[in-house]
Design a protein around this motif. Structure first.
Motif, PDB file in Angstrom:
ATOM      1  N   ARG A 241      97.824  40.911  38.640  1.00  0.00           N
ATOM      2  CA  ARG A 241      98.623  42.069  38.233  1.00  0.00           C
ATOM      3  C   ARG A 241      99.877  42.086  39.115  1.00  0.00           C
ATOM      4  N   VAL A 242     101.010  41.768  38.511  1.00  0.00           N
ATOM      5  CA  VAL A 242     102.237  41.505  39.262  1.00  0.00           C
ATOM      6  C   VAL A 242     103.245  42.632  39.025  1.00  0.00           C
ATOM      7  N   SER A 243     103.883  43.063  40.091  1.00  0.00           N
ATOM      8  CA  SER A 243     104.809  44.182  40.043  1.00  0.00           C
ATOM      9  C   SER A 243     106.211  43.752  39.601  1.00  0.00           C
ATOM     10  N   ALA A 244     106.816  44.570  38.740  1.00  0.00           N
ATOM     11  CA  ALA A 244     108.205  44.377  38.326  1.00  0.00           C
ATOM     12  C   ALA A 244     109.137  45.352  39.056  1.00  0.00           C
TER      13      ALA A 244
ATOM     14  N   ASP B 178      97.439  34.946  44.622  1.00  0.00           N
ATOM     15  CA  ASP B 178      95.987  34.886  44.508  1.00  0.00           C
ATOM     16  C   ASP B 178      95.517  35.711  43.316  1.00  0.00           C
ATOM     17  N   ALA B 179      94.264  35.516  42.948  1.00  0.00           N
ATOM     18  CA  ALA B 179      93.651  36.366  41.935  1.00  0.00           C
ATOM     19  C   ALA B 179      93.195  37.675  42.576  1.00  0.00           C
ATOM     20  N   SER B 180      93.325  38.760  41.820  1.00  0.00           N
ATOM     21  CA  SER B 180      92.822  40.050  42.283  1.00  0.00           C
ATOM     22  C   SER B 180      92.708  40.989  41.095  1.00  0.00           C
ATOM     23  N   GLN B 181      91.611  41.704  41.005  1.00  0.00           N
ATOM     24  CA  GLN B 181      91.432  42.661  39.924  1.00  0.00           C
ATOM     25  C   GLN B 181      92.085  44.003  40.250  1.00  0.00           C
ATOM     26  N   ASP B 182      92.287  44.270  41.536  1.00  0.00           N
ATOM     27  CA  ASP B 182      92.681  45.614  41.950  1.00  0.00           C
ATOM     28  C   ASP B 182      94.127  45.743  42.421  1.00  0.00           C
ATOM     29  N   ARG B 183      94.652  44.792  43.151  1.00  0.00           N
ATOM     30  CA  ARG B 183      95.929  44.979  43.810  1.00  0.00           C
ATOM     31  C   ARG B 183      97.108  44.564  42.929  1.00  0.00           C
ATOM     32  N   TRP B 184      98.271  45.101  43.269  1.00  0.00           N
ATOM     33  CA  TRP B 184      99.524  44.688  42.657  1.00  0.00           C
ATOM     34  C   TRP B 184     100.211  43.704  43.591  1.00  0.00           C
ATOM     35  N   PHE B 185     100.731  42.609  43.047  1.00  0.00           N
ATOM     36  CA  PHE B 185     101.410  41.617  43.867  1.00  0.00           C
ATOM     37  C   PHE B 185     102.917  41.830  43.802  1.00  0.00           C
ATOM     38  N   GLN B 186     103.551  41.785  44.980  1.00  0.00           N
ATOM     39  CA  GLN B 186     104.998  41.884  45.089  1.00  0.00           C
ATOM     40  C   GLN B 186     105.559  40.596  45.665  1.00  0.00           C
ATOM     41  N   GLU B 187     106.870  40.450  45.576  1.00  0.00           N
ATOM     42  CA  GLU B 187     107.514  39.200  45.975  1.00  0.00           C
ATOM     43  C   GLU B 187     107.305  38.856  47.441  1.00  0.00           C
ATOM     44  N   THR B 188     107.051  39.858  48.269  1.00  0.00           N
ATOM     45  CA  THR B 188     106.869  39.628  49.699  1.00  0.00           C
ATOM     46  C   THR B 188     105.451  39.206  50.069  1.00  0.00           C
ATOM     47  N   ASP B 189     104.528  39.222  49.109  1.00  0.00           N
ATOM     48  CA  ASP B 189     103.143  38.839  49.397  1.00  0.00           C
ATOM     49  C   ASP B 189     103.019  37.341  49.646  1.00  0.00           C
TER      50      ASP B 189
ATOM     51  N   ALA C 234     109.227  37.750  37.308  1.00  0.00           N
ATOM     52  CA  ALA C 234     109.745  37.838  35.944  1.00  0.00           C
ATOM     53  C   ALA C 234     108.615  38.249  35.011  1.00  0.00           C
ATOM     54  N   VAL C 235     108.279  39.535  35.082  1.00  0.00           N
ATOM     55  CA  VAL C 235     107.191  40.097  34.287  1.00  0.00           C
ATOM     56  C   VAL C 235     107.622  41.465  33.765  1.00  0.00           C
ATOM     57  N   ALA C 236     106.962  41.914  32.703  1.00  0.00           N
ATOM     58  CA  ALA C 236     107.187  43.267  32.203  1.00  0.00           C
ATOM     59  C   ALA C 236     106.515  44.272  33.139  1.00  0.00           C
ATOM     60  N   PRO C 237     106.930  45.542  33.092  1.00  0.00           N
ATOM     61  CA  PRO C 237     106.387  46.531  34.029  1.00  0.00           C
ATOM     62  C   PRO C 237     104.933  46.915  33.789  1.00  0.00           C
ATOM     63  N   GLU C 238     104.401  46.625  32.585  1.00  0.00           N
ATOM     64  CA  GLU C 238     103.061  47.110  32.245  1.00  0.00           C
ATOM     65  C   GLU C 238     102.133  45.942  31.889  1.00  0.00           C
ATOM     66  N   PRO C 239     101.420  45.394  32.884  1.00  0.00           N
ATOM     67  CA  PRO C 239     100.427  44.352  32.585  1.00  0.00           C
ATOM     68  C   PRO C 239      99.336  44.909  31.670  1.00  0.00           C
ATOM     69  N   VAL C 240      98.584  44.003  31.079  1.00  0.00           N
ATOM     70  CA  VAL C 240      97.521  44.411  30.163  1.00  0.00           C
ATOM     71  C   VAL C 240      96.340  43.471  30.368  1.00  0.00           C
ATOM     72  N   THR C 241      95.126  43.938  30.133  1.00  0.00           N
ATOM     73  CA  THR C 241      93.991  43.025  30.235  1.00  0.00           C
ATOM     74  C   THR C 241      94.014  42.048  29.077  1.00  0.00           C
ATOM     75  N   GLN C 242      93.406  40.896  29.280  1.00  0.00           N
ATOM     76  CA  GLN C 242      93.388  39.873  28.233  1.00  0.00           C
ATOM     77  C   GLN C 242      92.727  40.408  26.962  1.00  0.00           C
ATOM     78  N   LYS C 243      91.643  41.147  27.127  1.00  0.00           N
ATOM     79  CA  LYS C 243      90.942  41.693  25.962  1.00  0.00           C
ATOM     80  C   LYS C 243      91.833  42.670  25.203  1.00  0.00           C
ATOM     81  N   ASN C 244      92.504  43.577  25.913  1.00  0.00           N
ATOM     82  CA  ASN C 244      93.353  44.560  25.243  1.00  0.00           C
ATOM     83  C   ASN C 244      94.558  43.907  24.571  1.00  0.00           C
ATOM     84  N   LEU C 245      95.092  42.863  25.194  1.00  0.00           N
ATOM     85  CA  LEU C 245      96.214  42.163  24.584  1.00  0.00           C
ATOM     86  C   LEU C 245      95.795  41.555  23.249  1.00  0.00           C
TER      87      LEU C 245
END
Length: 311
Positions: A275-278, A121-132, A225-236
């Motif tokens: 925001r997905v957890s590695a 799902d979309a979320s601005q606050d939480r980190w998603f893990q494989e078990t979600d 399969a993501v890097a450990p440090e997500p970034v906002t679209q604007k900052n990227l």
């Protein structure tokens, strides 16, 4: 010499991965819809998934299967017909292969299938893990079906890994290319609010992850399969702009409403914050060549092959 059978091998990820696997001593068999002559270390096998045609006898010596096939999610507007094609191209292709391996003696050890972080799902606050739990939207349900069809191979005593892939950063195609074009004119497009989280991975790290998944027996099931440090679209985009143009660029905000008008339902994915957890990969010992956005973008922009010192 172990043999890797690959679907979708002529795409962005497949081309890079094929080169890496050849360097590591694998023989490659690529299933393709266009008849092509064999190359050194690569055998092209013609198949026609729409008609259920594939060269079954040439598949059975494969030690590993990498499944990358799937129509491009961002290529066309999501009509009902296009949605069906997006699902079918990922699942029906796997079913054809499962039918072959389930009916004949084989030596398949592992299946490594692409999936996507659209699973969540979309979320601005939480980190998603494989078990979600998965989301409820179209792309999430597509990912659920995609992974379920890959897991059918477990009935054949084959290890299955599904890589829920984030935004792939490459100079050869994909997410970055339209932004690089705009930045050549001094324009830095900010999509919607720009605060949505982008969970990304450098293509070199993604290929390494596929290669490791082939032979790492403790890798089973889903991995982000993501890097450990997500970034906002604007900052990227602003980081990319500064690297390319120093301070000589103009941020251009593209309203969410305009994106919805132009792209229809597909705009949900463009504006989605995930925001997905590695953590799972890191805990199992995977070492990223490009763990942060600065090192990833520098490698992509400042070296001929985009790989920095890790080619």
């Amino acid at each position: 010499m172990p043999t890797v059978l690959m679907t979708g091998g002529t795409g962005l990820i497949g081309r890079a991965l094929t080169g890496m696997l050849q360097q590591r001593g694998y023989r490659i068999k690529l299933l393709t819809r266009r008849k092509q002559a064999a190359e050194a270390g690569i055998q092209y096998l013609f198949w026609d998934p729409e008609r259920g045609k594939l060269p079954a006898e040439d598949l059975l010596d494969a030690d590993y299967l990498i499944h990358l096939a799937g129509a491009n999610v961002a290529e066309k507007r999501w009509t009902a017909v296009r949605k069906q094609e997006l699902v079918w191209s990922r699942t029906r292709t796997l079913d054809l292969l499962w039918d072959v391996f389930s009916r004949h003696p084989h030596q398949l050890k592992a299946v490594v299938s692409a999936s996507a972080i659209g699973y969540y799902d979309a979320s601005q606050d939480r980190w998603f893990q494989e078990t979600d739990a998965p989301g409820k939207d179209f792309l999430a349900q597509t990912c659920v079906e995609w992974e379920a069809h890959a897991h059918r191979f477990e009935a054949l005593s084959v290890r299955v890994v599904c890589l829920r892939t984030g935004i792939v950063l490459s100079r050869q195609g994909g997410f970055l290319v339209p932004f690089l074009r705009a930045l050549r004119w001094g324009v830095a497009p900010i999509l919607g609010s720009g605060v949505q989280w982008i969970s990304w991975i450098h293509i070199h790290d993604l290929c390494r992850l596929y290669a490791n998944a082939l032979i790492t027996e403790q890798m089973v099931g889903a991995y982000n399969a993501v890097a450990p440090e997500p970034v906002t679209q604007k900052n990227l985009i602003l980081s990319l702009a500064r690297l390319l143009k120093k301070q000589y660029f103009v941020p251009l905000h593209v309203p969410a409403l305009l994106l919805r008008i132009l792209m229809g339902e597909m705009s949900v994915e463009v504006l989605k914050s995930v925001r997905v957890s590695a953590q799972k990969l890191q805990q199992e010992g995977f070492q990223y060549s490009y763990p942060d956005i600065s090192s990833a973008l520098l490698a992509l922009l400042q070296t001929p092959n985009g790989m920095g010192n890790h080619a």
